[in-house]
Design an enzyme around this catalytic site. Structure first.
Site, PDB file in Angstrom:
ATOM      1  N   TYR A  69      -1.979  11.405   1.755  1.00 32.42           N
ATOM      2  CA  TYR A  69      -3.180  11.547   0.826  1.00 32.42           C
ATOM      3  C   TYR A  69      -2.790  13.033   0.233  1.00 32.42           C
ATOM      4  O   TYR A  69      -2.756  13.744  -0.598  1.00 32.42           O
ATOM      5  CB  TYR A  69      -4.270  10.943   1.125  1.00 32.42           C
ATOM      6  CG  TYR A  69      -4.331   9.440   1.150  1.00 32.42           C
ATOM      7  CD1 TYR A  69      -4.390   9.332  -0.063  1.00 32.42           C
ATOM      8  CD2 TYR A  69      -4.470   9.243   2.654  1.00 32.42           C
ATOM      9  CE1 TYR A  69      -4.303   7.281   0.496  1.00 32.42           C
ATOM     10  CE2 TYR A  69      -4.020   8.036   3.188  1.00 32.42           C
ATOM     11  CZ  TYR A  69      -4.158   7.107   1.701  1.00 32.42           C
ATOM     12  OH  TYR A  69      -3.778   5.716   1.823  1.00 32.42           O
ATOM     13  N   HIS A  73      -7.227  -6.478  -0.507  1.00 35.49           N
ATOM     14  CA  HIS A  73      -6.665  -5.927   0.041  1.00 35.49           C
ATOM     15  C   HIS A  73      -4.899  -5.468   0.543  1.00 35.49           C
ATOM     16  O   HIS A  73      -4.278  -5.579   0.284  1.00 35.49           O
ATOM     17  CB  HIS A  73      -6.757  -4.426  -0.050  1.00 35.49           C
ATOM     18  CG  HIS A  73      -5.674  -3.140  -0.318  1.00 35.49           C
ATOM     19  ND1 HIS A  73      -5.190  -3.378  -0.747  1.00 35.49           N
ATOM     20  CD2 HIS A  73      -5.534  -3.117   1.054  1.00 35.49           C
ATOM     21  CE1 HIS A  73      -4.058  -1.691  -1.004  1.00 35.49           C
ATOM     22  NE2 HIS A  73      -4.535  -1.543   0.543  1.00 35.49           N
ATOM     23  N   ASP A  98       0.821  -1.292   0.056  1.00 32.43           N
ATOM     24  CA  ASP A  98       0.061   0.010   0.181  1.00 32.43           C
ATOM     25  C   ASP A  98       1.034   1.168  -0.371  1.00 32.43           C
ATOM     26  O   ASP A  98       1.737   1.123  -0.938  1.00 32.43           O
ATOM     27  CB  ASP A  98      -0.662  -0.416   1.231  1.00 32.43           C
ATOM     28  CG  ASP A  98      -1.592   1.217   1.340  1.00 32.43           C
ATOM     29  OD1 ASP A  98      -2.994   1.055   0.871  1.00 32.43           O
ATOM     30  OD2 ASP A  98      -1.428   2.311   1.792  1.00 32.43           O
TER      31      ASP A  98
END
Length: 293
Positions: free
Chosen positions: A211, A266, A104
């Site tokens: 982010y 994931h 990730d």
């Protein structure tokens, strides 16, 4: 797979002007593991004892996470800062290079680090995070824009922090069990460990600043062919990142291999730890003599 928590050790290291926490086990060549969002070193709990038989395994808390320092401001989470954190850790541990493993966001850092410091990466292993060029291409597709819509929410000030801590950090349980195919991979103790890490002072904002800041730097550049031998492991049922993002990666990596894991989401190294470990071991079996030191 047994998790031998009593056999690993906790430590801290100064790197790039901050203090980072890590867990380590084993001796030998360095294997450095980088976790993703909203995790911490604990996401590698299954792999640490397995690879400690042949490596000095170091599972890092990235800056902003768990016990690592949490510098303020979005600029502190630019990709260039994250890359230099990793370089400082490798050198600070007394090594010149490592096997670098990332999942990730840790995978995003690993990709960028391999481009910035290829001489410091013997092998690159990335789990469920596409090559940055492929991710940039994917964001032009409607289906990936929908999957990645949470990224746009995370750009807002304070509102994401408020939402993520509601109902005793319910988002943690929803993120892991809600999107996992193998929901039994996460015990209640696992969920509580992730909640505890996310609830530390400043951690939520730090996580979201990845982010808010680093994602922009990740996408705004060109990517030549990477010379570092690379393995990608991909859980096929990832709800956030479509399998199509892996297609064509070989155009960006000279020595590229990919192993897909069906019926897996994931959180691939936690949902299918034995298979992930097997694929990693097979890839590393051909390591050159230079890393066997």
């Amino acid at each position: 797979m047994a998790v031998l928590e009593g056999s690993w050790q906790h430590g801290y290291i100064a790197s790039n002007g901050i203090r980072l926490h890590y867990v380590t086990q084993g001796e030998g060549p360095l294997m450095l593991m980088l976790h993703g969002f909203p995790e911490f070193w604990y996401s590698w709990r299954h792999q640490i004892p397995e690879f400690a038989q042949n490596y000095k395994v170091v599972a890092l808390d990235l800056r902003g996470y768990n016990e690592s320092d949490k510098p303020k401001g979005t600029d502190a989470y630019r990709m260039s800062e994250l890359v230099e954190d990793v370089a400082g850790v490798i050198r600070g541990l007394g090594y010149e290079h490592c096997v670098l493993v990332g999942h990730d966001w840790g995978g995003a850092v690993a990709w960028s680090f391999a481009y910035a410091h290829p001489q410091m990466v013997e092998r690159l292993i990335v789990l469920n995070l596409p090559h940055p060029a492929k991710f940039a291409e994917g964001l032009r597709l409607p289906q990936q824009l929908v999957r990645s819509s949470y990224i746009f929410l995370f750009q807002l000030p304070w509102i994401p922090e408020f939402l993520l801590q509601l109902s005793d950090y319910q988002f943690i349980e929803t993120a892991f069990r809600g999107s996992a195919i193998n929901k039994s991979a996460f015990t209640q103790a696992d969920i509580e460990a992730y909640k505890d890490a996310a609830s530390k002072r400043g951690a939520l904002t730090a996580m979201l600043n990845y982010y808010r800041s680093a994602a922009r730097g990740l996408l705004a550049r060109s990517w030549p062919v990477l010379e570092v031998p690379t393995l990608m492991i991909w859980g096929e049922n990832d709800v956030a990142l479509g399998k199509e993002l892996t297609e064509g990666t070989e155009a960006y990596v000279r020595d590229f291999r990919i192993r897909y894991i069906p019926n897996c989401g994931h959180w691939v190294q936690q949902e299918q730890p034995e298979l992930v470990t097997q694929y990693m071991q097979e890839f590393l079996a051909a390591l050159p003599a230079s890393v066997q030191r």
